[in-house]
Design an enzyme around this catalytic site. Structure first.
Site, PDB file in Angstrom:
ATOM      1  N   ARG A  67       0.807  -1.243   0.000  1.00 49.88           N
ATOM      2  CA  ARG A  67       0.000   0.000   0.000  1.00 49.88           C
ATOM      3  C   ARG A  67       0.830   1.278   0.000  1.00 49.88           C
ATOM      4  NH1 ARG A  67      -2.789  -3.098   3.631  1.00 49.88           N
ATOM      5  NH2 ARG A  67      -4.586  -4.108   2.676  1.00 49.88           N
TER       6      ARG A  67
ATOM      7  N   LYS B  97       3.580  11.543 -10.812  1.00 47.64           N
ATOM      8  CA  LYS B  97       2.825  10.620 -11.668  1.00 47.64           C
ATOM      9  C   LYS B  97       3.640   9.343 -11.858  1.00 47.64           C
ATOM     10  CE  LYS B  97       0.375  13.762 -14.754  1.00 47.64           C
ATOM     11  NZ  LYS B  97       0.236  14.077 -16.185  1.00 47.64           N
TER      12      LYS B  97
ATOM     13  N   GLU C 232      11.640  19.421 -23.792  1.00 43.01           N
ATOM     14  CA  GLU C 232      10.813  19.733 -22.610  1.00 43.01           C
ATOM     15  C   GLU C 232      11.327  21.010 -21.930  1.00 43.01           C
ATOM     16  OE1 GLU C 232       8.049  18.102 -22.029  1.00 43.01           O
ATOM     17  OE2 GLU C 232       8.317  16.139 -22.978  1.00 43.01           O
TER      18      GLU C 232
ATOM     19  N   LYS D 242       8.390  23.266 -13.325  1.00 40.16           N
ATOM     20  CA  LYS D 242       7.509  22.103 -13.181  1.00 40.16           C
ATOM     21  C   LYS D 242       7.000  22.019 -11.736  1.00 40.16           C
ATOM     22  CE  LYS D 242       6.045  17.652 -14.191  1.00 40.16           C
ATOM     23  NZ  LYS D 242       6.164  16.354 -14.790  1.00 40.16           N
TER      24      LYS D 242
ATOM     25  N   GLU E 268      -3.629  17.780 -11.836  1.00 40.43           N
ATOM     26  CA  GLU E 268      -3.874  18.101 -13.238  1.00 40.43           C
ATOM     27  C   GLU E 268      -5.192  18.781 -13.525  1.00 40.43           C
ATOM     28  OE1 GLU E 268      -2.691  16.741 -17.487  1.00 40.43           O
ATOM     29  OE2 GLU E 268      -2.579  15.210 -15.950  1.00 40.43           O
TER      30      GLU E 268
ATOM     31  N   ARG F 187      -1.675  22.676 -14.844  1.00 40.54           N
ATOM     32  CA  ARG F 187      -0.869  21.540 -15.286  1.00 40.54           C
ATOM     33  C   ARG F 187      -1.060  21.279 -16.780  1.00 40.54           C
ATOM     34  NH1 ARG F 187       0.963  16.683 -11.218  1.00 40.54           N
ATOM     35  NH2 ARG F 187       2.435  15.785 -12.648  1.00 40.54           N
TER      36      ARG F 187
ATOM     37  N   ASN G 239       1.203  20.695 -21.415  1.00 39.54           N
ATOM     38  CA  ASN G 239       0.907  19.935 -22.643  1.00 39.54           C
ATOM     39  C   ASN G 239       1.228  20.709 -23.910  1.00 39.54           C
ATOM     40  OD1 ASN G 239       0.053  17.503 -21.576  1.00 39.54           O
ATOM     41  ND2 ASN G 239      -1.996  18.309 -21.166  1.00 39.54           N
TER      42      ASN G 239
ATOM     43  N   HIS H 269       2.304  19.002 -27.034  1.00 45.59           N
ATOM     44  CA  HIS H 269       2.023  17.578 -26.809  1.00 45.59           C
ATOM     45  C   HIS H 269       0.805  17.052 -27.554  1.00 45.59           C
ATOM     46  CE1 HIS H 269       5.153  17.860 -23.868  1.00 45.59           C
ATOM     47  NE2 HIS H 269       5.019  16.601 -23.503  1.00 45.59           N
TER      48      HIS H 269
ATOM     49  N   HIS I 206       1.842  14.136 -29.633  1.00 40.81           N
ATOM     50  CA  HIS I 206       1.343  12.769 -29.420  1.00 40.81           C
ATOM     51  C   HIS I 206       0.830  12.162 -30.712  1.00 40.81           C
ATOM     52  CE1 HIS I 206       0.607  13.276 -24.835  1.00 40.81           C
ATOM     53  NE2 HIS I 206       1.731  12.635 -25.073  1.00 40.81           N
TER      54      HIS I 206
ATOM     55  N   HIS J 185       9.590  10.530 -27.838  1.00 42.55           N
ATOM     56  CA  HIS J 185       8.580  11.454 -27.326  1.00 42.55           C
ATOM     57  C   HIS J 185       9.033  12.924 -27.454  1.00 42.55           C
ATOM     58  CE1 HIS J 185       5.568  13.223 -24.735  1.00 42.55           C
ATOM     59  NE2 HIS J 185       6.537  13.764 -24.028  1.00 42.55           N
TER      60      HIS J 185
HETATM   61  N1  LIG Z   1       5.707  10.659 -14.811  1.00 42.18           N
HETATM   62  C1  LIG Z   1       5.769  11.709 -15.583  1.00 42.18           C
HETATM   63  O1  LIG Z   1       5.355  12.820 -15.215  1.00 42.18           O
HETATM   64  C2  LIG Z   1       6.370  11.567 -16.944  1.00 42.18           C
HETATM   65  C3  LIG Z   1       6.675  12.695 -17.703  1.00 42.18           C
HETATM   66  C4  LIG Z   1       7.295  12.524 -18.933  1.00 42.18           C
HETATM   67  C5  LIG Z   1       7.576  11.261 -19.404  1.00 42.18           C
HETATM   68  N2  LIG Z   1       7.253  10.170 -18.649  1.00 42.18           N
HETATM   69  C6  LIG Z   1       7.559   8.810 -19.120  1.00 42.18           C
HETATM   70  O2  LIG Z   1       8.964   8.710 -19.265  1.00 42.18           O
HETATM   71  C7  LIG Z   1       9.268   7.756 -20.277  1.00 42.18           C
HETATM   72  C8  LIG Z   1      10.327   8.305 -21.179  1.00 42.18           C
HETATM   73  O3  LIG Z   1      11.465   8.597 -20.417  1.00 42.18           O
HETATM   74  P1  LIG Z   1      12.910   8.782 -21.063  1.00 42.18           P
HETATM   75  O4  LIG Z   1      12.787   9.680 -22.217  1.00 42.18           O
HETATM   76  O5  LIG Z   1      13.821   9.128 -19.957  1.00 42.18           O
HETATM   77  O6  LIG Z   1      13.198   7.354 -21.715  1.00 42.18           O
HETATM   78  P2  LIG Z   1      13.887   6.029 -21.146  1.00 42.18           P
HETATM   79  O7  LIG Z   1      13.646   5.874 -19.707  1.00 42.18           O
HETATM   80  O8  LIG Z   1      13.442   4.936 -22.042  1.00 42.18           O
HETATM   81  O9  LIG Z   1      15.429   6.300 -21.385  1.00 42.18           O
HETATM   82  C9  LIG Z   1      15.916   6.457 -22.693  1.00 42.18           C
HETATM   83  C10 LIG Z   1      17.077   5.507 -22.996  1.00 42.18           C
HETATM   84  O10 LIG Z   1      18.250   5.974 -22.343  1.00 42.18           O
HETATM   85  C11 LIG Z   1      18.827   4.944 -21.555  1.00 42.18           C
HETATM   86  N3  LIG Z   1      19.502   5.620 -20.444  1.00 42.18           N
HETATM   87  C12 LIG Z   1      18.933   6.206 -19.377  1.00 42.18           C
HETATM   88  N4  LIG Z   1      19.844   6.866 -18.657  1.00 42.18           N
HETATM   89  C13 LIG Z   1      21.030   6.672 -19.267  1.00 42.18           C
HETATM   90  C14 LIG Z   1      22.354   7.124 -19.016  1.00 42.18           C
HETATM   91  N5  LIG Z   1      22.620   7.971 -18.024  1.00 42.18           N
HETATM   92  N6  LIG Z   1      23.338   6.723 -19.839  1.00 42.18           N
HETATM   93  C15 LIG Z   1      23.062   5.917 -20.910  1.00 42.18           C
HETATM   94  N7  LIG Z   1      21.829   5.485 -21.217  1.00 42.18           N
HETATM   95  C16 LIG Z   1      20.827   5.866 -20.408  1.00 42.18           C
HETATM   96  C17 LIG Z   1      17.664   4.077 -21.186  1.00 42.18           C
HETATM   97  O11 LIG Z   1      18.089   2.800 -20.819  1.00 42.18           O
HETATM   98  C18 LIG Z   1      16.853   4.094 -22.477  1.00 42.18           C
HETATM   99  O12 LIG Z   1      17.373   3.193 -23.406  1.00 42.18           O
HETATM  100  C19 LIG Z   1       7.963   7.416 -20.951  1.00 42.18           C
HETATM  101  O13 LIG Z   1       7.537   6.160 -20.510  1.00 42.18           O
HETATM  102  C20 LIG Z   1       7.013   8.488 -20.467  1.00 42.18           C
HETATM  103  O14 LIG Z   1       5.678   8.015 -20.388  1.00 42.18           O
HETATM  104  C21 LIG Z   1       6.672  10.307 -17.443  1.00 42.18           C
HETATM  105 ZN   LIG Z   2       6.498  15.346 -22.602  1.00 42.06          ZN
END
Ligand SMILES: NC(=O)c1ccc[n+]([C@@H]2O[C@H](COP(=O)([O-])OP(=O)(O)OC[C@H]3O[C@@H](n4cnc5c(N)ncnc54)[C@H](O)[C@@H]3O)[C@@H](O)[C@H]2O)c1
Ligand SMILES: [Zn+2]
Length: 361
Positions: free
Chosen positions: A121, A143, A185, A227, A237, A241, A245, A248, A252, A265
């Site tokens: 939990r 999130k 971003e 942020k 949101e 918030r 977007n 986005h 998207h 992304h």
């Molecule tokens: N929770 C939120 O508010 C929020 C906001 C934006 C995005 N997201 C989520 O985040 C995800 C995308 O995140 P991302 O862009 O960081 O992608 P990711 O986590 O897939 O990382 C991108 C790539 O870089 C590699 N990597 C990470 N750190 C590294 C480092 N220091 N050195 C070498 N390689 C490294 C990872 O293994 C991966 O292959 C999506 O799933 C998205 O939905 C969440």
């Molecule tokens: Zn984004």
């Protein structure tokens, strides 16, 4: 080391931003009395570079830590991986006093965050983001979640971390394409909220691209602040918030039209911002010279257009599916000026194909 605070009353938490600071994390966790033992959740790619470092830091602070390594990639951000992590934690006899450390990009942050939100939990969470995107975006705001075969991020929970630990040195191993995603971003934060920050980015873009740590720390700091401010005003949101977007809605749709394979992304958001800035201008909200300045800046961020052969009509169709379609009206975040954004359903729909074409040209 720079510190700032996400202000959420009793659930407020600090963000630490430094360079080569991973080794100090253990001592800090002790100081902040976060958890009695730790599980570091990471993926194979990140583990190779930083797994040992983080365990050594916890060990040096005499904190017990285990590590769970999952496969790399968005396609593993699902219930199967989630369940595997929970099983492993139960086998390790983790309990409510265990804290999760999410070491990786946004995929790990979301997945490990959801584990922390739900294991017994809810247990404590530390975000240690290692991509620029996760450092300025995904690790802040609470999130968490995983994907369902029928949709991205369809299962999740709000769960704020106890603290966020950002080490810009981790960015040196990141593929350049991922740096571009983070910069998208960052540019978004400036465009919706802070003209002076935009000016800083215009001047320091070359430094950011070559990973100058001083410039990175400044940008990450300001982006986290923006942020954090928005999240603090509007944790779950809605109006404020929604401004996050910007870029986005069309972004998207571009991601979806490319089958989620052609564009990352952040790359899609970069193109989405170009298209939405174009529409802001067409809607007579944004002046022509401001638009030109935005265009010049965004086009300086190196990116290949990766959507050759995809019909604009498909992008439009994808947009119609966007979850922000409310009462049949598609709302967009548009710019009134550099640093000023608004949400509106009153925008020139007939200009949409031209806006998408423009962004991809
Ligand atoms: N929770 C939120 O508010 C929020 C906001 C934006 C995005 N997201 C989520 O985040 C995800 C995308 O995140 P991302 O862009 O960081 O992608 P990711 O986590 O897939 O990382 C991108 C790539 O870089 C590699 N990597 C990470 N750190 C590294 C480092 N220091 N050195 C070498 N390689 C490294 C990872 O293994 C991966 O292959 C999506 O799933 C998205 O939905 C969440
Ligand atoms: Zn984004």
């Amino acid at each position: 080391m720079e510190t700032l605070k996400v202000d959420l009353g009793s659930r407020s938490y600090p963000i630490f931003i430094g360079t080569d600071s991973l080794a100090q994390l253990g001592e800090l966790l002790k100081l902040y009395k976060v958890g009695e033992r730790f599980v570091v959740i990471t993926n194979a790619a990140v583990d190779r570079h930083y797994g040992e470092k983080i365990l050594a830091s916890l060990e040096a602070a005499r904190l017990r830590a285990d590590k769970i390594v999952v496969a790399d990639g968005e396609r593993h951000k699902n219930l199967k991986t989630y369940e595997r992590i929970l099983s492993e934690m139960l086998r390790l006899h983790c309990d409510r006093q265990t804290a999760v450390i999410a070491l990786g990009g946004g995929v790990i942050g979301d997945l490990a965050g959801f584990v922390a939100a739900t294991f017994m939990r809810g247990i404590e969470l530390v975000q240690a983001p290692t991509t620029l995107l996760a450092q300025v975006d995904a690790s802040i705001g609470g999130k968490t979640g995983v994907n369902h075969p029928l949709g991205k991020n369809m299962i999740g929970a709000f769960h704020q971390p106890r603290l966020v630990w950002i080490d810009t040195a981790t960015l040196t191993t990141l593929p350049p394409r991922e740096i571009v995603c983070g910069l998208a971003e960052i540019a978004k934060h400036a465009l919706i909220r802070d003209r002076r920050y935009f000016e800083f980015l215009e001047t320091r873009l070359p430094d950011l691209l070559r990973l100058d740590h001083e410039a990175l720390i400044k940008a990450i700091h300001r982006s986290c602040e923006i942020k954090a401010e928005i999240v603090a005003q509007d944790e779950r949101e809605s109006a404020q918030r929604a401004l996050l977007n910007f870029g986005h809605t069309i972004g998207h749709a571009l991601e979806a039209a490319g089958g989620f394979r052609r564009l990352r992304h952040g790359e899609a958001v970069l193109l989405g911002m170009l298209a939405e800035a174009y529409l802001s201008c067409e809607a007579d909200l944004l002046a022509g010279d401001a638009f030109t300045r935005i265009e010049n800046f965004l086009k300086r961020i190196p990116q290949k257009r990766r959507l050759e052969g995809i019909p604009i009509s498909l992008v439009e169709q994808c947009m119609a599916f966007d979850k922000k379609v409310k009462h049949g009206q598609l709302r967009l975040v548009l710019l009134r000026d550099i640093g000023e954004a608004m949400v509106t359903s009153d925008w020139p729909r007939e200009k949409l194909p031209r806006a998408i074409e423009y962004a991809l040209s």
